[in-house]
Design an enzyme around this catalytic site. Structure first.
Site, PDB file in Angstrom:
ATOM      1  N   TYR A 107       2.792   9.408 -11.932  1.00  0.00           N
ATOM      2  CA  TYR A 107       3.141   8.210 -11.155  1.00  0.00           C
ATOM      3  C   TYR A 107       2.301   7.002 -11.580  1.00  0.00           C
ATOM      4  O   TYR A 107       1.108   7.116 -11.833  1.00  0.00           O
ATOM      5  CB  TYR A 107       2.962   8.463  -9.651  1.00  0.00           C
ATOM      6  N   TRP A 152      13.011  14.549  -1.897  1.00  0.00           N
ATOM      7  CA  TRP A 152      12.564  13.251  -2.409  1.00  0.00           C
ATOM      8  C   TRP A 152      13.702  12.225  -2.379  1.00  0.00           C
ATOM      9  O   TRP A 152      14.865  12.578  -2.299  1.00  0.00           O
ATOM     10  CB  TRP A 152      11.898  13.355  -3.772  1.00  0.00           C
ATOM     11  N   GLY A 198      16.449   6.065  -2.721  1.00  0.00           N
ATOM     12  CA  GLY A 198      15.747   5.045  -3.498  1.00  0.00           C
ATOM     13  C   GLY A 198      15.972   3.643  -2.975  1.00  0.00           C
ATOM     14  O   GLY A 198      15.787   2.669  -3.705  1.00  0.00           O
ATOM     15  N   ARG A 214      18.979   2.661  -1.760  1.00  0.00           N
ATOM     16  CA  ARG A 214      20.431   2.373  -1.825  1.00  0.00           C
ATOM     17  C   ARG A 214      21.041   2.279  -0.422  1.00  0.00           C
ATOM     18  O   ARG A 214      21.992   1.503  -0.209  1.00  0.00           O
ATOM     19  CB  ARG A 214      21.125   3.493  -2.626  1.00  0.00           C
TER      20      ARG A 214
HETATM   21  N1  LIG Z   1       9.687  15.399  -7.426  1.00  0.00           N
HETATM   22  C1  LIG Z   1      10.293  14.400  -8.011  1.00  0.00           C
HETATM   23  O1  LIG Z   1      10.834  14.504  -9.125  1.00  0.00           O
HETATM   24  C2  LIG Z   1      10.310  13.071  -7.321  1.00  0.00           C
HETATM   25  C3  LIG Z   1      11.134  12.035  -7.805  1.00  0.00           C
HETATM   26  C4  LIG Z   1      11.122  10.819  -7.117  1.00  0.00           C
HETATM   27  C5  LIG Z   1      10.325  10.653  -6.003  1.00  0.00           C
HETATM   28  N2  LIG Z   1       9.504  11.674  -5.567  1.00  0.00           N
HETATM   29  C6  LIG Z   1       8.642  11.520  -4.375  1.00  0.00           C
HETATM   30  O2  LIG Z   1       9.455  11.076  -3.309  1.00  0.00           O
HETATM   31  C7  LIG Z   1       8.901   9.880  -2.764  1.00  0.00           C
HETATM   32  C8  LIG Z   1       9.999   9.053  -2.177  1.00  0.00           C
HETATM   33  O3  LIG Z   1      10.946   8.684  -3.167  1.00  0.00           O
HETATM   34  P1  LIG Z   1      11.557   7.228  -3.136  1.00  0.00           P
HETATM   35  O4  LIG Z   1      10.486   6.226  -3.319  1.00  0.00           O
HETATM   36  O5  LIG Z   1      12.711   7.183  -4.054  1.00  0.00           O
HETATM   37  O6  LIG Z   1      12.046   7.196  -1.584  1.00  0.00           O
HETATM   38  P2  LIG Z   1      13.149   6.339  -0.811  1.00  0.00           P
HETATM   39  O7  LIG Z   1      12.644   6.192   0.580  1.00  0.00           O
HETATM   40  O8  LIG Z   1      14.480   6.951  -1.011  1.00  0.00           O
HETATM   41  O9  LIG Z   1      13.172   4.922  -1.533  1.00  0.00           O
HETATM   42  C9  LIG Z   1      12.114   4.028  -1.393  1.00  0.00           C
HETATM   43  C10 LIG Z   1      12.668   2.641  -1.590  1.00  0.00           C
HETATM   44  O10 LIG Z   1      13.516   2.361  -0.480  1.00  0.00           O
HETATM   45  C11 LIG Z   1      13.007   1.232   0.218  1.00  0.00           C
HETATM   46  N3  LIG Z   1      13.097   1.510   1.657  1.00  0.00           N
HETATM   47  C12 LIG Z   1      12.643   2.610   2.296  1.00  0.00           C
HETATM   48  N4  LIG Z   1      12.870   2.494   3.627  1.00  0.00           N
HETATM   49  C13 LIG Z   1      13.479   1.309   3.808  1.00  0.00           C
HETATM   50  C14 LIG Z   1      13.973   0.634   4.955  1.00  0.00           C
HETATM   51  N5  LIG Z   1      13.850   1.166   6.189  1.00  0.00           N
HETATM   52  N6  LIG Z   1      14.571  -0.552   4.783  1.00  0.00           N
HETATM   53  C15 LIG Z   1      14.697  -1.088   3.550  1.00  0.00           C
HETATM   54  N7  LIG Z   1      14.226  -0.511   2.411  1.00  0.00           N
HETATM   55  C16 LIG Z   1      13.621   0.681   2.549  1.00  0.00           C
HETATM   56  C17 LIG Z   1      11.560   1.104  -0.182  1.00  0.00           C
HETATM   57  O11 LIG Z   1      11.130  -0.247  -0.107  1.00  0.00           O
HETATM   58  P3  LIG Z   1       9.808  -0.655   0.776  1.00  0.00           P
HETATM   59  O12 LIG Z   1       8.620  -0.038   0.125  1.00  0.00           O
HETATM   60  O13 LIG Z   1       9.852  -2.147   0.686  1.00  0.00           O
HETATM   61  O14 LIG Z   1      10.041  -0.145   2.162  1.00  0.00           O
HETATM   62  C18 LIG Z   1      11.574   1.605  -1.605  1.00  0.00           C
HETATM   63  O15 LIG Z   1      11.947   0.588  -2.507  1.00  0.00           O
HETATM   64  C19 LIG Z   1       8.126   9.264  -3.931  1.00  0.00           C
HETATM   65  O16 LIG Z   1       7.122   8.369  -3.510  1.00  0.00           O
HETATM   66  C20 LIG Z   1       7.539  10.486  -4.561  1.00  0.00           C
HETATM   67  O17 LIG Z   1       6.355  10.891  -3.874  1.00  0.00           O
HETATM   68  C21 LIG Z   1       9.509  12.874  -6.198  1.00  0.00           C
END
Ligand SMILES: NC(=O)c1ccc[n+]([C@@H]2O[C@H](COP(=O)([O-])OP(=O)(O)OC[C@H]3O[C@@H](n4cnc5c(N)ncnc54)[C@H](OP(=O)(O)O)[C@@H]3O)[C@@H](O)[C@H]2O)c1
Length: 307
Positions: free
Chosen positions: A60, A216, A221, A223
């Site tokens: 990361y 995850w 992301g 969307r």
């Molecule tokens: N194992 C794997 O291969 C893998 C792959 C990807 C991710 N991960 C793990 O999963 C975690 C989460 O993944 P992700 O970051 O894709 O999660 P996510 O919650 O699906 O997406 C996060 C994005 O959505 C936005 N967001 C979240 N809540 C929101 C809300 N209530 N309103 C508007 N925008 C919102 C965030 O912006 P803001 O920050 O501005 O709220 C950020 O840009 C990662 O940090 C990582 O630890 C693991």
């Protein structure tokens, strides 16, 4: 119906974790959280909400997030003592720190996993990792090699439990057959726009083995909040219609409740770096969706009725 934010085990052999985990993938995207002091404040918000589990990975932030997390935790031993850390290894890409690497590659040999885990221990400043995951399957590592690395790390007390991420059900079964102790999780993408784990056998296997998956990208992301996306629009309308039945729950709370409603009991890994959104997410486990509403969000996300 009311539920609650519980302490959970990913498997009966694992340490305890919180029912939601705080993800760190995007931390360096936001200057607000890119300093140890700012991150520490966010971690305190997590603790206030009962979120004690940090999900991170070697790769990361171009291999810099673990260092940031370690620096934040070093500022406050009290916070550090209350948090569990899950990290992952096995993806290696060329970048400014690693100009010697020519191609992006997976590597899950015993020696490589041990080397990465030891580096994570140093950067995070902990004596043991609560859970260590193989980030993605390495197609040319034998299961004997990968298992040997994980088994060695457990035996040496460097990791308290081992798991995998993005494994198919058959890859999970194959690696399990060589483990001295059970794999405790399979961390996979799961949200209303990525339902594969409920169709491809991964979540069936988690139920069979009494292993909790981790989910995850719970908000796909971001969307789900995209105003240009028709499916996301349908989902938000459906959530808005349901909200009154769940005490005015927000879209993110209902989507998290949808994820957690699966009987394999996935642990969502939050992606937001905003304190207010972390607080809102922490309220999600209290909502247990009705059978009909779960399928209502399925229908909204897919754009058609169940077959
Ligand atoms: N194992 C794997 O291969 C893998 C792959 C990807 C991710 N991960 C793990 O999963 C975690 C989460 O993944 P992700 O970051 O894709 O999660 P996510 O919650 O699906 O997406 C996060 C994005 O959505 C936005 N967001 C979240 N809540 C929101 C809300 N209530 N309103 C508007 N925008 C919102 C965030 O912006 P803001 O920050 O501005 O709220 C950020 O840009 C990662 O940090 C990582 O630890 C693991």
């Amino acid at each position: 119906m009311l539920g609650g934010m519980n302490r959970i085990k990913l498997h009966q052999t694992s340490p305890e974790f919180s029912a939601l985990a705080f993800g760190t993938w995007r931390l360096l995207d936001d200057p607000l959280t890119a300093t140890p002091g700012a991150l520490l404040e966010l971690l305190k918000v997590c603790l206030d909400c009962g979120i004690t589990t940090i999900d991170t990975a070697e790769i990361y932030g171009g291999y810099r997030v673990e260092e940031l997390v370690g620096a934040a935790l070093a500022l406050d031993p009290g916070v550090k003592a209350r948090m569990e850390i899950i990290t992952k290894a096995g993806i290696y890409v060329p970048n400014a720190f690693h100009p010697d690497r020519k191609f992006a590659h997976y590597h899950a040999s015993a020696a490589r996993l041990v080397k990465s885990a030891e580096k994570s221990l140093r950067l995070l400043g902990v004596e043991a990792l609560d859970c260590f995951l193989v980030h993605r399957p390495d197609w040319i590592a034998s299961i004997d090699e990968t298992a040997a690395g994980l088994n060695q790390l457990v035996q040496e007390g460097k990791i308290r439990s081992a798991g995998v991420s993005n494994y198919t059900a058959s890859q999970f079964a194959a690696l399990s057959s060589r483990m001295d102790q059970p794999l405790v999780t399979n961390q996979v993408e799961f949200n209303p726009f990525h339902m594969e784990p409920i169709m491809d056998g991964v979540f069936d296997q988690c139920q069979e083995k009494r292993v909790r998956p981790m989910a995850w990208s719970p908000m796909a992301g971001g969307r789900i909040f995209d105003t240009e996306d028709a499916a996301a629009g349908r989902l938000r309308v459906a959530c808005a219609e349901m909200s009154a039945r769940y005490g005015g729950a927000s879209i993110d709370q209902l989507v998290l409740a949808w994820i957690m409603a699966h009987p394999s009991h996935p642990v969502p890994v939050l992606g937001t770096a905003k304190a207010a959104r972390v607080r809102a997410a922490a309220g999600a486990p209290q909502w247990v969706l009705s059978q009909e509403d779960w399928y209502g969000l399925w229908e909204a996300a897919r754009g058609h009725r169940i077959p």
